[in-house]
Design a protein around this motif. Sequence first.
Motif, short mmCIF file in Angstrom:
data_model
loop_
_atom_site.label_atom_id
_atom_site.label_comp_id
_atom_site.label_asym_id
_atom_site.label_seq_id
_atom_site.Cartn_x
_atom_site.Cartn_y
_atom_site.Cartn_z
N THR A 45 42.99 39.69 60.20
CA THR A 45 42.79 38.87 58.92
C THR A 45 42.42 39.15 58.12
O THR A 45 41.13 40.04 58.30
CB THR A 45 42.17 37.80 59.93
N TYR A 46 42.65 38.44 56.28
CA TYR A 46 41.80 38.75 55.36
C TYR A 46 41.17 38.00 54.80
O TYR A 46 41.45 36.76 55.55
CB TYR A 46 42.74 39.29 54.36
N VAL A 47 40.04 38.39 54.45
CA VAL A 47 39.05 37.17 54.13
C VAL A 47 38.97 37.46 52.32
O VAL A 47 38.21 38.07 52.29
CB VAL A 47 37.64 37.14 54.61
N ALA A 48 38.65 36.49 51.54
CA ALA A 48 38.87 36.69 49.84
C ALA A 48 37.70 36.00 49.56
O ALA A 48 37.99 34.50 49.75
CB ALA A 48 39.94 36.85 49.24
N LEU A 49 36.20 36.07 49.21
CA LEU A 49 34.82 35.07 49.26
C LEU A 49 35.45 34.96 47.31
O LEU A 49 35.35 36.42 46.82
CB LEU A 49 33.96 35.84 49.27
N THR A 50 34.45 34.08 46.56
CA THR A 50 34.35 33.49 45.64
C THR A 50 33.60 32.22 45.91
O THR A 50 33.31 31.90 46.57
CB THR A 50 36.07 33.46 44.81
N GLU A 51 33.77 31.38 44.17
CA GLU A 51 33.58 30.42 44.34
C GLU A 51 34.21 29.26 43.06
O GLU A 51 35.00 29.48 42.47
CB GLU A 51 31.59 29.89 43.77
N ALA A 52 33.74 28.47 43.32
CA ALA A 52 34.56 27.65 42.07
C ALA A 52 34.37 26.69 41.48
O ALA A 52 32.46 25.86 42.38
CB ALA A 52 36.17 26.71 42.60
N ASN A 53 34.62 25.34 40.83
CA ASN A 53 33.65 24.43 40.58
C ASN A 53 32.06 24.45 39.54
O ASN A 53 31.62 23.58 39.81
CB ASN A 53 33.77 23.68 41.22
N LEU A 54 32.34 26.29 38.68
CA LEU A 54 31.08 25.39 37.83
C LEU A 54 30.96 24.67 36.89
O LEU A 54 32.16 24.56 35.78
CB LEU A 54 30.75 26.82 37.30
N ASP A 55 30.20 23.71 36.61
CA ASP A 55 30.14 22.60 35.44
C ASP A 55 29.44 22.76 34.46
O ASP A 55 29.55 22.21 33.20
CB ASP A 55 30.43 21.50 35.75
N GLY A 56 28.88 23.63 34.57
CA GLY A 56 27.03 24.11 33.77
C GLY A 56 26.08 23.55 34.33
O GLY A 56 25.35 24.05 33.46
N THR A 57 26.02 22.84 34.95
CA THR A 57 24.68 22.79 35.86
C THR A 57 24.07 23.53 36.19
O THR A 57 23.21 23.34 36.98
CB THR A 57 24.55 21.43 36.49
N PHE A 58 24.61 24.41 37.74
CA PHE A 58 24.43 25.54 38.52
C PHE A 58 24.74 26.96 37.15
O PHE A 58 25.72 27.52 36.22
CB PHE A 58 25.30 26.08 39.02
N HIS A 59 23.90 27.78 38.05
CA HIS A 59 24.15 29.21 38.32
C HIS A 59 25.44 30.33 38.69
O HIS A 59 26.08 29.26 39.73
CB HIS A 59 23.27 30.44 37.96
N ALA A 60 25.56 31.32 37.94
CA ALA A 60 27.42 32.20 39.25
C ALA A 60 26.24 32.93 39.89
O ALA A 60 25.39 33.46 39.55
CB ALA A 60 28.07 32.38 37.98
N SER A 61 27.06 32.83 40.97
CA SER A 61 26.90 33.48 42.06
C SER A 61 26.76 35.22 42.02
O SER A 61 28.48 35.48 41.72
CB SER A 61 25.88 32.89 43.71
N ARG A 62 27.08 35.87 43.05
CA ARG A 62 27.36 36.78 43.79
C ARG A 62 26.93 37.15 45.04
O ARG A 62 25.92 36.40 45.94
CB ARG A 62 26.86 37.81 42.85
N LEU A 63 27.24 38.18 45.86
CA LEU A 63 26.59 39.15 46.92
C LEU A 63 25.89 39.76 47.01
O LEU A 63 25.80 40.21 45.28
CB LEU A 63 28.15 39.51 47.65
N ALA A 64 24.59 39.53 47.80
CA ALA A 64 23.43 40.17 47.70
C ALA A 64 23.91 42.12 47.95
O ALA A 64 25.17 42.06 48.92
CB ALA A 64 22.44 39.78 48.77
N ALA A 65 23.02 42.46 47.25
CA ALA A 65 22.75 44.10 47.27
C ALA A 65 23.07 44.57 48.76
O ALA A 65 24.15 45.83 48.63
CB ALA A 65 22.54 44.87 45.71
N GLN A 66 22.19 44.60 49.31
CA GLN A 66 22.12 44.41 50.70
C GLN A 66 23.26 44.01 51.94
O GLN A 66 22.71 42.59 51.57
CB GLN A 66 20.66 44.59 51.32
N SER A 67 23.33 44.09 52.87
CA SER A 67 24.15 43.53 54.09
C SER A 67 23.91 44.04 55.41
O SER A 67 25.00 44.33 56.02
CB SER A 67 25.83 43.33 53.29
#
Length: 661
Positions: free
Chosen positions: A216-238
């Motif tokens: 199984t493959y998993v692709a993580l992202t985010e959607a629906n930025l309307d200008g009221t929220f910041h853009a995110s990322r994955l943290a450096a440590q996991s």
Amino acid sequence: MTMKPALYRILAASALVAAPSFAFAFAQPSQQTVTSPDGKLAVTVAQAKDGGVTYRIARAGKPVLRDSALGLSFDGADFTKRLSAQEVSAERSISEQYELVSGKRRHVTYAANERTWRYLNNEKQPLEITFRVSNDGVAFRYTARAPELKFAGEATSFAFPAGARAWLQPMSVAKTGFARTNPSYEEHYRVDIPVGTAAPMGAGWVFPALFRTGDTYVALTEANLDGTFHASRLAAQSPGGVYRIAGPAAQETFTDGALLPTAQGQLTTPWRVLAIGSLATVVDSTLGTDLAMPSREGIPDWVKPGQSSWSWAILKDDFTTFGTQKQFIDYAADMGWEYTLIDAYWDQKIGYDKVRELVEYARPKNVGILVWYNSAGAWNDTDMTPRGKLLTSADRRAEFAKLRTMGVKGIKVDFFGGDGQSMIDYYVGILRDAYDAQLLVNFHGATLPRGWSRTWPNLVTAEAVRGFEFGTFDQKDQDPVAGHAAMLPFTRNLFDPMDFTPMVFGDIPKIRRATRNGFELAESVLFVSGIQHFAEVPQGMAGVPDYVKDFLRALPARWDDSRFIAGEPGKFAVIARQAGGKWYVAGFNGAAQERNVTLDLSFIGNAGKPNAGRPVIGKSILGKLITDGATERAFAQSDLKASRKTSIRLKARGGFVAVFE
């Protein structure tokens, strides 16, 4: 900053943040499940011993994610632990259809099942967590309610099973790189690494992030930025393969703008999106736009995709001159391409009046003119012009009105300052004002678009990739370009249009090109962009066979459908795309060794007929194949039969295209 897309946000609130209808209560620590329409994906939401909320995902009964955390925190309002479970909505069906200009598929259908869980924190403030599960993945988002909401952090995590692997691009450190222009999503990928590997720059990992657990493959992202929220990322440590959502660095803001969101009464996050399934399911998925806000008015007739000539890729700043741009207009006209892009310093080296002359010269040749802008305020040290003309809505509208009067068709905007809420609002403001002025938009030195091409169809493409230009600066960036390009159909170009600026057949000044010509030609099909800015100059195009030029003259500007055929992230990819009743199959090999691939092309059987794309037993279609010749800079043409076992040899760092009618 005066950039408040009020109408858009009212629509978002009414269409996407309406309170759900709850069906029944459950007692802590109860759990409930929501499944995909086909029943193969299941999300289970439960509570941990500390009163926090968790979720886990299974595919066909096998774990995809272990128990992973949910929750948000605000100044004075914590929604990460000691929550009281209130109720969960009945499962409801979601069904949407929409159209894309800049995507792998023109007409898209999205179907999912949705449930919303509701909790109260110690202050009796509500948090709602909405999950949608489709056959190709999972999405969820939060809505928090309190009188004052000042965002502090997000508990969301993705806990992968032991032994999972990852393909990730490091986030660059803010205010580093050329003229302090980072982050721009322009790093090389770390390929097939163990989950839990720390990000090498300490700034995290960008979206989309690709993982594999078992089959199984998993692709993580985010959607629906309307200008009221910041853009995110994955943290450096996991640690232990548990990846967490992280926010932007403190410097990633518009001048004097906000880093993190604030709201009164209610705040809804962007969707956290996981495409899940076989590699083909993930590559064919459109979840990144499925979860984006619909466009205001559909797709207007002035939004026209196309191909573009572009002098800067090879010739750089010294050739942003009236005479050179006139030559590139003629070049575009000869190739049947719709646009010519005039890059930085055009305002100084050519001038507004002379650009108007170029527009008039290009109009009878059916070539539209695009012009470059520097987005920058005080957030970096770039001096390229036009600069400082887009910083307020009033400035933008005045500049865009001038461009419309001149007859310019679109803008390329470069050198943004990161992912803070105020910077995301700046992106949305540019898109809105350009839309009102009927201008196409291309973002460079920019963030991942995260579905904006659906919400704002005038966003025809964006960079957010270590594109072709890096391979023209230094040999150390040219040498790994084949393997890097072989990552992009599986990551950066998975959901959003990508301005890699591909394809050179001739020489690059002071650089030995690492790829064969077949590889370069394949990029024209494999990479999806609403406007494809080709890097090759007229002199380089003059040396290729007529059948290659004819292929590029007839290349569609928009795809009706796409289908993953074969590939492995970072190694090779073969994808079929359909337009106008024809199938275009393309592949490239990012490795230093030859590769023989056997492809099932039987679906091509009745291309263009009512049952197009369905397998036709016993019938083979003959197409035209263009691939690498005997030398690195040569082509070869032959016939190719589309069957269940079509065999093709991919030379080292080579590629092919094939057309079936």
